[in-house]
Motif scaffolding. Structure first.
Motif, PDB file in Angstrom:
ATOM      1  N   GLY A   1       0.812  -1.211   0.000  1.00 36.58           N
ATOM      2  CA  GLY A   1       0.000   0.000   0.000  1.00 36.58           C
ATOM      3  C   GLY A   1       0.846   1.261   0.000  1.00 36.58           C
ATOM      4  N   ALA A   2       0.337   2.284   0.667  1.00 40.76           N
ATOM      5  CA  ALA A   2       1.059   3.562   0.752  1.00 40.76           C
ATOM      6  C   ALA A   2       2.180   3.440   1.776  1.00 40.76           C
ATOM      7  CB  ALA A   2       0.109   4.683   1.134  1.00 40.76           C
ATOM      8  N   VAL A   3       3.409   3.605   1.330  1.00 33.72           N
ATOM      9  CA  VAL A   3       4.588   3.409   2.177  1.00 33.72           C
ATOM     10  C   VAL A   3       5.144   4.762   2.615  1.00 33.72           C
ATOM     11  CG1 VAL A   3       6.898   2.416   2.304  1.00 33.72           C
ATOM     12  CG2 VAL A   3       5.127   1.272   0.950  1.00 33.72           C
ATOM     13  N   ASP A   4       5.459   4.867   3.891  1.00 35.25           N
ATOM     14  CA  ASP A   4       6.111   6.053   4.430  1.00 35.25           C
ATOM     15  C   ASP A   4       7.618   5.790   4.404  1.00 35.25           C
ATOM     16  OD1 ASP A   4       7.257   8.026   6.049  1.00 35.25           O
ATOM     17  OD2 ASP A   4       5.522   8.130   7.371  1.00 35.25           O
TER      18      ASP A   4
ATOM     19  N   ALA B   1       9.766   6.978   7.336  1.00 32.18           N
ATOM     20  CA  ALA B   1       9.586   6.083   8.482  1.00 32.18           C
ATOM     21  C   ALA B   1      10.350   4.790   8.283  1.00 32.18           C
ATOM     22  CB  ALA B   1       8.098   5.794   8.693  1.00 32.18           C
ATOM     23  N   LEU B   2      10.467   4.359   7.029  1.00 34.25           N
ATOM     24  CA  LEU B   2      11.254   3.166   6.718  1.00 34.25           C
ATOM     25  C   LEU B   2      12.714   3.388   7.090  1.00 34.25           C
ATOM     26  CD1 LEU B   2      10.584   0.406   5.439  1.00 34.25           C
ATOM     27  CD2 LEU B   2      11.268   1.368   3.227  1.00 34.25           C
ATOM     28  N   ARG B   3      13.215   4.574   6.798  1.00 28.88           N
ATOM     29  CA  ARG B   3      14.577   4.918   7.215  1.00 28.88           C
ATOM     30  C   ARG B   3      14.691   4.904   8.733  1.00 28.88           C
ATOM     31  NH1 ARG B   3      18.049   9.421   4.277  1.00 28.88           N
ATOM     32  NH2 ARG B   3      19.517   8.292   5.585  1.00 28.88           N
ATOM     33  N   GLY B   4      13.623   5.365   9.391  1.00 26.61           N
ATOM     34  CA  GLY B   4      13.623   5.369  10.849  1.00 26.61           C
ATOM     35  C   GLY B   4      13.684   3.980  11.446  1.00 26.61           C
ATOM     36  N   LEU B   5      13.206   2.983  10.707  1.00 24.39           N
ATOM     37  CA  LEU B   5      13.296   1.587  11.155  1.00 24.39           C
ATOM     38  C   LEU B   5      14.697   1.017  10.963  1.00 24.39           C
ATOM     39  CD1 LEU B   5       9.977  -0.081   9.894  1.00 24.39           C
ATOM     40  CD2 LEU B   5      10.769   0.056  12.270  1.00 24.39           C
ATOM     41  N   GLY B   6      15.532   1.764  10.243  1.00 26.85           N
ATOM     42  CA  GLY B   6      16.900   1.304  10.022  1.00 26.85           C
ATOM     43  C   GLY B   6      17.195   0.868   8.606  1.00 26.85           C
ATOM     44  N   ALA B   7      16.286   1.171   7.670  1.00 24.85           N
ATOM     45  CA  ALA B   7      16.523   0.782   6.284  1.00 24.85           C
ATOM     46  C   ALA B   7      17.602   1.653   5.646  1.00 24.85           C
ATOM     47  CB  ALA B   7      15.233   0.877   5.480  1.00 24.85           C
ATOM     48  N   ASP B   8      18.579   0.998   5.039  1.00 26.26           N
ATOM     49  CA  ASP B   8      19.603   1.700   4.267  1.00 26.26           C
ATOM     50  C   ASP B   8      19.266   1.698   2.781  1.00 26.26           C
ATOM     51  OD1 ASP B   8      21.397   1.887   6.606  1.00 26.26           O
ATOM     52  OD2 ASP B   8      21.547  -0.286   6.364  1.00 26.26           O
ATOM     53  N   PHE B   9      18.389   0.780   2.372  1.00 28.25           N
ATOM     54  CA  PHE B   9      18.042   0.618   0.964  1.00 28.25           C
ATOM     55  C   PHE B   9      16.656  -0.001   0.861  1.00 28.25           C
ATOM     56  CE2 PHE B   9      19.914  -3.390   2.286  1.00 28.25           C
ATOM     57  CZ  PHE B   9      19.079  -4.330   1.717  1.00 28.25           C
ATOM     58  N   VAL B  10      16.076   0.075  -0.334  1.00 31.82           N
ATOM     59  CA  VAL B  10      14.831  -0.632  -0.619  1.00 31.82           C
ATOM     60  C   VAL B  10      14.940  -1.269  -2.000  1.00 31.82           C
ATOM     61  CG1 VAL B  10      13.284   0.744   0.812  1.00 31.82           C
ATOM     62  CG2 VAL B  10      13.741   1.465  -1.527  1.00 31.82           C
TER      63      VAL B  10
ATOM     64  N   PHE C   1       4.715   1.530  -8.538  1.00 31.55           N
ATOM     65  CA  PHE C   1       6.161   1.571  -8.761  1.00 31.55           C
ATOM     66  C   PHE C   1       6.696   2.990  -8.956  1.00 31.55           C
ATOM     67  CE2 PHE C   1       9.752   1.567 -11.810  1.00 31.55           C
ATOM     68  CZ  PHE C   1      10.707   1.032 -10.973  1.00 31.55           C
ATOM     69  N   ALA C   2       6.072   3.746  -9.845  1.00 33.14           N
ATOM     70  CA  ALA C   2       6.590   5.101 -10.130  1.00 33.14           C
ATOM     71  C   ALA C   2       6.561   5.965  -8.875  1.00 33.14           C
ATOM     72  CB  ALA C   2       5.773   5.745 -11.247  1.00 33.14           C
ATOM     73  N   ARG C   3       5.469   5.871  -8.118  1.00 33.21           N
ATOM     74  CA  ARG C   3       5.373   6.640  -6.882  1.00 33.21           C
ATOM     75  C   ARG C   3       6.429   6.204  -5.871  1.00 33.21           C
ATOM     76  NH1 ARG C   3      -0.057   5.817  -3.727  1.00 33.21           N
ATOM     77  NH2 ARG C   3       1.020   3.909  -3.135  1.00 33.21           N
ATOM     78  N   ASN C   4       6.604   4.887  -5.732  1.00 34.37           N
ATOM     79  CA  ASN C   4       7.592   4.374  -4.785  1.00 34.37           C
ATOM     80  C   ASN C   4       9.011   4.753  -5.190  1.00 34.37           C
ATOM     81  OD1 ASN C   4       5.627   3.209  -3.166  1.00 34.37           O
ATOM     82  ND2 ASN C   4       5.827   1.175  -4.079  1.00 34.37           N
ATOM     83  N   LEU C   5       9.270   4.729  -6.489  1.00 29.76           N
ATOM     84  CA  LEU C   5      10.600   5.087  -6.974  1.00 29.76           C
ATOM     85  C   LEU C   5      10.920   6.538  -6.624  1.00 29.76           C
ATOM     86  CD1 LEU C   5      13.041   4.042  -8.651  1.00 29.76           C
ATOM     87  CD2 LEU C   5      11.885   4.952 -10.678  1.00 29.76           C
ATOM     88  N   ALA C   6       9.971   7.422  -6.858  1.00 31.23           N
ATOM     89  CA  ALA C   6      10.182   8.838  -6.546  1.00 31.23           C
ATOM     90  C   ALA C   6      10.315   9.053  -5.044  1.00 31.23           C
ATOM     91  CB  ALA C   6       9.024   9.668  -7.097  1.00 31.23           C
ATOM     92  N   ALA C   7       9.488   8.359  -4.263  1.00 30.75           N
ATOM     93  CA  ALA C   7       9.517   8.537  -2.806  1.00 30.75           C
ATOM     94  C   ALA C   7      10.804   8.003  -2.204  1.00 30.75           C
ATOM     95  CB  ALA C   7       8.311   7.848  -2.172  1.00 30.75           C
ATOM     96  N   ALA C   8      11.289   6.869  -2.706  1.00 37.76           N
ATOM     97  CA  ALA C   8      12.545   6.316  -2.211  1.00 37.76           C
ATOM     98  C   ALA C   8      13.705   7.263  -2.515  1.00 37.76           C
ATOM     99  CB  ALA C   8      12.804   4.945  -2.832  1.00 37.76           C
ATOM    100  N   THR C   9      13.674   7.859  -3.702  1.00 35.30           N
ATOM    101  CA  THR C   9      14.708   8.822  -4.080  1.00 35.30           C
ATOM    102  C   THR C   9      14.669  10.039  -3.160  1.00 35.30           C
ATOM    103  OG1 THR C   9      14.564   8.108  -6.389  1.00 35.30           O
ATOM    104  CG2 THR C   9      15.598  10.238  -5.961  1.00 35.30           C
TER     105      THR C   9
ATOM    106  N   ASP D   1       5.892   1.858  11.577  1.00 34.51           N
ATOM    107  CA  ASP D   1       5.024   2.924  11.084  1.00 34.51           C
ATOM    108  C   ASP D   1       5.107   3.113   9.571  1.00 34.51           C
ATOM    109  OD1 ASP D   1       4.203   3.467  13.664  1.00 34.51           O
ATOM    110  OD2 ASP D   1       5.780   4.959  13.996  1.00 34.51           O
ATOM    111  N   ALA D   2       6.007   2.397   8.907  1.00 35.56           N
ATOM    112  CA  ALA D   2       6.208   2.618   7.470  1.00 35.56           C
ATOM    113  C   ALA D   2       5.046   2.094   6.631  1.00 35.56           C
ATOM    114  CB  ALA D   2       7.516   1.972   7.022  1.00 35.56           C
ATOM    115  N   VAL D   3       4.427   0.989   7.059  1.00 36.46           N
ATOM    116  CA  VAL D   3       3.299   0.398   6.338  1.00 36.46           C
ATOM    117  C   VAL D   3       2.253  -0.048   7.356  1.00 36.46           C
ATOM    118  CG1 VAL D   3       4.706  -0.382   4.388  1.00 36.46           C
ATOM    119  CG2 VAL D   3       4.346  -1.909   6.323  1.00 36.46           C
ATOM    120  N   ASP D   4       1.050  -0.300   6.870  1.00 39.40           N
ATOM    121  CA  ASP D   4      -0.013  -0.736   7.765  1.00 39.40           C
ATOM    122  C   ASP D   4       0.188  -2.168   8.243  1.00 39.40           C
ATOM    123  OD1 ASP D   4      -1.334   1.687   7.675  1.00 39.40           O
ATOM    124  OD2 ASP D   4      -2.590   1.109   5.982  1.00 39.40           O
TER     125      ASP D   4
END
Length: 218
Positions: free
Chosen positions: A40-43, A46-55, A70-78, A205-208
């Motif tokens: 779904g909609a990914v924050d 917040a994913l970085r706050g969980l300790g993510a270095d990459f996706v 995909f396009a939305r996630n790509l832009a948000a990850a960037t 908190d990154a996903v439901d």
């Protein structure tokens, strides 16, 4: 009745700890997540706050399917400053050229992307055609070559235990491996892994729902 409530309480505690577990950072310094439409909609901050270095972002499947997010996630990850790569789910029932066309249409040429991953889960036996089964390795190699030509770097093979048991592809194609097993290091490929989906239960908190959490072999 007290025993029942006690067991329920214990189950809640265990489930809570399962949902909090991540591989130790001192042993696996580089950790991240696999993200797809089911999340779904990914924050991403917040994913970085969980300790993510990459996706890794699920991008395409077979010849026609594409992740609607995909396009939305790509832009948000960037925007979140997360290093990112893409995943194509390989369908052995579909010719390699058609799958490659799907991949290159949705995935941009970008030298900053992490190595692309090919998810190998669907079995060739599901196609109902022995010719397809016999030609799996040849078709997959064709697809790999086309993806690598587009990406400019070698792919990762994201191999499920069932696929490896059926097709023994990990020992025949010399690419880095991405394996999966909750909580325990996977050993079903017969050689070391580079990425490991270590838990599919991590919550935050990154996903439901829960996250697919991935670590890199140091």
């Amino acid at each position: 009745m007290l025993l029942l409530f006690g067991l329920i309480g214990l189950g809640v505690v265990v489930w809570s700890r399962v949902g909090e577990w991540q591989p130790p950072r001192d042993k696996y310094p580089s950790q991240g997540a696999l993200i797809g439409v089911a999340d779904g909609a990914v924050d991403f901050p917040a994913l970085r706050g969980l300790g993510a270095d990459f996706v890794y972002l699920e991008a395409s499947r077979g010849a026609e399917d594409r992740d609607a997010n995909f396009a939305r996630n790509l832009a948000a990850a960037t925007d979140a400053g997360l290093r990112h790569g893409v995943v194509h789910a390989y369908d052995p029932c579909v010719p390699a050229e058609r799958q490659a066309a799907n991949f290159v249409t949705i995935v941009p040429r970008d030298a900053d992307l992490l190595p692309p991953a090919i998810a190998l889960d669907k079995l060739a036996s599901e196609c109902g055609n022995p010719v397809i089964e016999a030609g799996l390795e040849s078709e997959l190699t064709t697809f790999i070559n086309q993806v690598e030509g587009h990406a400019g770097q070698p792919v990762l093979l994201k191999v499920s235990a069932g696929f490896e048991q059926q097709h023994r592809i990990a020992t025949r194609l010399e690419r880095n491996l991405w394996l999966e097993r909750d909580f325990a290091q996977p050993d079903y490929a017969g050689r070391p892994w580079t990425l490991w989906t270590a838990t599919t239960y991590l919550r935050g908190d990154a996903v439901d729902g829960s996250l697919r959490w991935v670590v890199v072999q140091p």
